[in-house]
Design an enzyme around this catalytic site. Structure first.
Site, PDB file in Angstrom:
ATOM      1  N   ASP A 131      -1.498   4.712  -6.367  1.00 36.58           N
ATOM      2  CA  ASP A 131      -0.064   4.550  -6.080  1.00 36.58           C
ATOM      3  C   ASP A 131       0.752   5.714  -6.615  1.00 36.58           C
ATOM      4  O   ASP A 131       1.849   5.992  -6.124  1.00 36.58           O
ATOM      5  CB  ASP A 131       0.439   3.229  -6.649  1.00 36.58           C
ATOM      6  CG  ASP A 131      -0.081   2.084  -5.806  1.00 36.58           C
ATOM      7  OD1 ASP A 131      -1.236   1.669  -6.042  1.00 36.58           O
ATOM      8  OD2 ASP A 131       0.620   1.659  -4.870  1.00 36.58           O
ATOM      9  N   GLY A 170       0.875  -1.174   0.000  1.00 35.69           N
ATOM     10  CA  GLY A 170       0.000   0.000   0.000  1.00 35.69           C
ATOM     11  C   GLY A 170       0.908   1.218   0.000  1.00 35.69           C
ATOM     12  O   GLY A 170       1.839   1.318   0.819  1.00 35.69           O
TER      13      GLY A 170
HETATM   14  O1  MRU Z   1       0.739  -3.968  -4.540  1.00 38.37           O
HETATM   15  P1  MRU Z   1       0.114  -3.205  -3.401  1.00 38.37           P
HETATM   16  O2  MRU Z   1      -0.721  -4.060  -2.504  1.00 38.37           O
HETATM   17  O3  MRU Z   1       1.143  -2.379  -2.661  1.00 38.37           O
HETATM   18  O4  MRU Z   1      -0.864  -2.191  -4.121  1.00 38.37           O
HETATM   19  C1  MRU Z   1      -1.621  -1.318  -3.336  1.00 38.37           C
HETATM   20  C2  MRU Z   1      -2.585  -0.509  -4.096  1.00 38.37           C
HETATM   21  O5  MRU Z   1      -2.638  -0.526  -5.300  1.00 38.37           O
HETATM   22  C3  MRU Z   1      -3.456   0.421  -3.300  1.00 38.37           C
HETATM   23  O6  MRU Z   1      -4.700   0.582  -3.921  1.00 38.37           O
HETATM   24  C4  MRU Z   1      -2.767   1.800  -3.219  1.00 38.37           C
HETATM   25  O7  MRU Z   1      -1.459   1.672  -2.753  1.00 38.37           O
HETATM   26  C5  MRU Z   1      -3.503   2.734  -2.358  1.00 38.37           C
HETATM   27  S1  MRU Z   1      -3.291   2.278  -0.660  1.00 38.37           S
HETATM   28  C6  MRU Z   1      -3.888   3.411   0.354  1.00 38.37           C
END
Ligand code: MRU
Length: 333
Positions: A224, A49
């Site tokens: 992200d 996240g």
């Molecule tokens: O691969 P991840 O689990 O790190 O991806 C996370 C996401 O895509 C979330 O939607 C994003 O980081 C927003 S978290 C508040």
């Protein structure tokens, strides 16, 4: 409305992470005391996240300083972990210059704590701004995990959902399972059930059908990285959710702290998309679900164009539409 756990905590040189690879079966915590352990945890999604990655990397710099690693080595190692979430680079851009200019370990720890606290405050503000978009009685689709597991406190999109629930709105949340790593089923459903919020797990492919049936009124997701024109990189499958919203005339919302905005990039085309291991697609917890030798693509993120986003919630307020113009307005807020 705070959550009963913290994804990332730091005390006296020890970075403690709730191991998200083990959820929902086990709530276990790992204690990290070395730079390499922190980098490995980020790569393996023990912590994930965008905001939580930035916070973990900030504490990772403090861990590395205690270990006696140089600022250059620590910064370079952490930068190599995951390319898409800009919060990682944003955090390192605050720690590295301070360390190179002679900041003590205690000063680095204090900068990392500040980043952590700022994200907590941002979550609360996004909750307040975001809840305005969610009407009483709404069916709300979300994708991936954007909650307390992904941030310092309430989350981003999940902060809006939590606040709407707190305000007494009777909402029904639909959580996409979010293949291949299942952040939706393993993490979002776990978090929302703990908070007593009505949540229904759906296969990724079911979202459009539920819009057709009328069960889903809007979608809200995290980000992200957000380019200056308002294009959004988020978990793979987000673009499909936005397409389904357009086709069914449902608003598609994004919520993210300002630390996820990357004004240096003109559009989503310039955002680097992480490609992860084929095993995430061919196996689930070690069990093969595809023929051996199958050709695989595993992009971890996709880009949703700004024009498909009805509103973007930040801790500085909402951009409205068009999102790019709203970002320019909020830039100096
Ligand atoms: O691969 P991840 O689990 O790190 O991806 C996370 C996401 O895509 C979330 O939607 C994003 O980081 C927003 S978290 C508040």
């Amino acid at each position: 409305m705070g959550s009963s756990f913290r994804a990332v905590t730091y005390r006296d040189g020890v970075l403690t992470l709730l191991d998200q690879t083990e959820l929902p079966q086990r709530e276990t915590y790992v204690e990290l005391r070395k730079l390499e352990q922190v980098a490995d945890a980020i790569e393996r999604l023990v912590v994930r996240g965008a905001p939580a990655i930035g916070i973990a990397a900030a504490y990772g710099m403090a861990v590395a300083a205690r270990e006696g690693v140089s600022p250059e080595v620590a910064d370079a190692r952490l930068r190599r972990t995951r390319p898409t979430a800009v919060n990682l680079f944003w955090a390192l851009d605050r720690l590295k210059p301070a360390w190179s200019e002679g900041a003590s370990t205690a000063e680095l720890e204090s900068i990392a704590q500040q980043i952590d606290a700022e994200d907590g405050a941002a979550c609360r503000r996004m909750g307040e701004f975001g809840a305005e978009l969610i009407p009483d009685g709404a069916g709300v689709l979300t994708h991936c995990n954007t909650g307390a597991l992904a941030t310092a406190e309430w989350g981003t999109a999940l902060a809006a959902i939590r606040m709407a629930h707190e305000q007494g709105k009777r909402i029904r949340v639909y959580a996409d399972e979010t293949r291949p790593v299942l952040q939706g089923s393993r993490l979002t459903v776990w978090e929302l059930m703990r908070d007593g919020i009505d949540v229904t797990l759906v296969p990724d492919g079911a979202a459009a059908h539920l819009m057709y049936e009328g069960a889903i009124d809007c979608a809200i997701v995290g980000a992200d990285r957000i380019a200056s024109n308002g294009d959004v990189a988020n978990k793979i499958g987000t673009r499909g959710v936005a397409c389904a919203c357009r086709a069914h005339d449902r608003p598609f919302y994004v919520a993210a702290p300002w630390s996820t905005v990357d004004l240096s990039l003109p559009s989503g085309r310039e955002i680097r998309i992480e490609e992860r291991s084929p095993e995430e697609v061919t196996h689930i917890r070690g069990v093969a679900i595809a023929p051996e030798g199958a050709k695989v693509r595993n992009p971890a993120f996709d880009i949703t164009p700004a024009e498909w986003i009805a509103d973007l919630v930040t801790d500085r307020g909402r951009t409205g539409s068009p999102v790019g113009a709203g970002l320019q307005r909020l830039k100096n807020a």
